[in-house]
Design an enzyme around this catalytic site. Structure first.
Site, PDB file in Angstrom:
ATOM      1  N   HIS A   1      47.986  67.971  26.480  1.00  0.00           N
ATOM      2  CA  HIS A   1      49.425  69.247  27.472  1.00  0.00           C
ATOM      3  C   HIS A   1      49.116  70.415  27.776  1.00  0.00           C
ATOM      4  CE1 HIS A   1      51.982  65.301  25.658  1.00  0.00           C
ATOM      5  NE2 HIS A   1      51.525  65.989  24.221  1.00  0.00           N
TER       6      HIS A   1
ATOM      7  N   ASP B   1      45.796  59.129  23.054  1.00  0.00           N
ATOM      8  CA  ASP B   1      47.339  59.725  22.337  1.00  0.00           C
ATOM      9  C   ASP B   1      48.135  58.836  22.872  1.00  0.00           C
ATOM     10  OD1 ASP B   1      47.836  62.510  20.632  1.00  0.00           O
ATOM     11  OD2 ASP B   1      50.158  61.681  21.966  1.00  0.00           O
TER      12      ASP B   1
ATOM     13  N   HIS C   1      51.140  60.610  23.434  1.00  0.00           N
ATOM     14  CA  HIS C   1      51.381  60.873  24.962  1.00  0.00           C
ATOM     15  C   HIS C   1      50.603  60.839  26.018  1.00  0.00           C
ATOM     16  CE1 HIS C   1      53.727  62.606  21.027  1.00  0.00           C
ATOM     17  NE2 HIS C   1      54.591  62.036  21.540  1.00  0.00           N
TER      18      HIS C   1
ATOM     19  N   ASP D   1      48.574  59.514  17.160  1.00  0.00           N
ATOM     20  CA  ASP D   1      49.461  59.344  16.897  1.00  0.00           C
ATOM     21  C   ASP D   1      50.626  58.013  17.540  1.00  0.00           C
ATOM     22  OD1 ASP D   1      49.765  60.136  19.289  1.00  0.00           O
ATOM     23  OD2 ASP D   1      51.179  61.783  18.967  1.00  0.00           O
TER      24      ASP D   1
END
Ligand SMILES: [Zn+2]
Length: 328
Positions: A147, A184, A186, A265
């Site tokens: 990120h 991931d 995200h 995740d």
């Protein structure tokens, strides 16, 4: 005594053979445990212990090439981050207590050394794989990185570890094309921000959408193959996205090296997101990436740990993922 040597000799050969088959470097550092964002924060030091536990319990740990992550140098960070961003992170953990950078991202005194080791792990992994010390490498590090944008820390991330590793392969080792795969839950907005206009880099990803960081679908190009998955998607949808979108893009781009933002995740037991992946899906995607790397990239793969917050699922998933590299 000669008899004892005769008994041990074949085992030694088998041991070396197995090491050669896997030839996977496992890179981490105790300083990665020092970064602490609070007692109830999911991005916690216990994540790395959970991975270690499962690797040991499975027996896989014995066949990995263990290495300690060095500190990343400023020259490594400057390839993907603004100088002002680096200075801000360097200063951020200096005071007593925690410095909150966004609602879920905080710095403490241990953050900078952890972040420099996490980034340095990717640099070492790239060096080890490029020089043939290892075929593949997995960096079991925190804080995660995907990120972190060129000029912004967010979403538990400070420096973009996978981008720093990829830039090292391009700028130091002289590769002309590298790919970054990100599974991931995200979207890896930081990686897209850093390499969005860099024609040397292909990014392929899957991520739950709409979901944090609420982007990823707006940038779509032959080099930005970011595939959103609806909440509650499972292995079938994930594998279809990889087969229909990632693999054709990778085959066309022909990367000289593969990097992976390996976030776990999206596991069905991980309540950070709402995907329903299981260990077999992580093992499967590792096999797909290994096949691509064997054809186009001399087998060179560096994986960086990103998310994964349900500790049992994280340990099992990393183990399944790493086992897969040795079974082809
Ligand atoms: Zn994540």
């Amino acid at each position: 005594m000669p008899q004892a040597r005769q008994e041990q000799h074949p085992r030694t050969i088998i041991h070396r053979f197995r090491q050669r088959v896997l030839a996977t470097a496992f890179i981490t550092h105790p300083a990665c445990l020092l970064h602490d964002m609070g007692p109830s924060h999911p991005e916690c030091p216990a994540r790395l212990h959970a991975i270690d536990d499962q690797l040991i319990a499975s027996g896989l740990s014995n066949y990995l090439v263990h290495a300690e992550a060095p500190l990343a140098g400023r020259e490594h960070l400057l390839r993907v981050h603004e100088a002002g961003h680096i200075s801000m992170i360097e200063a951020g953990g200096a005071g007593a207590g925690r410095l909150q950078l966004d609602p879920e991202t905080a710095m403490c005194a241990g953050t900078l050394p952890a972040a420099l080791r996490a980034a340095g792990a990717g640099v070492l992994a790239t060096d080890m794989v490029m020089t043939g010390v290892a075929d593949t490498a997995f960096c079991s590090v925190r804080p995660p990185g995907h990120h972190a944008e060129r000029n912004r820390a967010m979403g538990f991330c400070f420096f973009n570890n996978v981008a720093i590793a990829a830039a090292h392969a391009l700028d130091h080792h002289g590769l002309k094309r590298v790919a970054i795969a990100d599974f991931d839950v995200h979207h890896g907005n930081g990686t897209a921000d850093i390499f969005g206009t860099d024609e040397r880099v292909l990014m392929v990803s899957t991520f739950q959408h709409p979901f944090y960081p609420y982007c990823g679908t707006e940038i779509r190009s032959p080099r930005m193959v970011n595939i959103p998955l609806a909440a509650h998607s499972g292995g079938a949808e994930f594998r279809a996205a990889v087969k229909d979108h990632w693999l054709p893009a990778l085959e066309k781009f022909k990367p000289e090296m593969l990097f992976v933002s390996a976030g776990f995740d999206g596991h069905r037991d991980d309540d950070m997101g709402m995907l329903k992946l299981v260990e077999a899906d992580y093992a499967w995607v590792a096999q797909q990436l290994k096949t691509i790397a064997d054809v186009y990239s001399k087998g060179r793969i560096v994986s960086m740990l990103e998310g994964g917050y349900e500790l049992h699922a994280l340990g099992r998933s990393v183990t399944a993922y790493l086992k897969s590299f040795g079974e082809i």
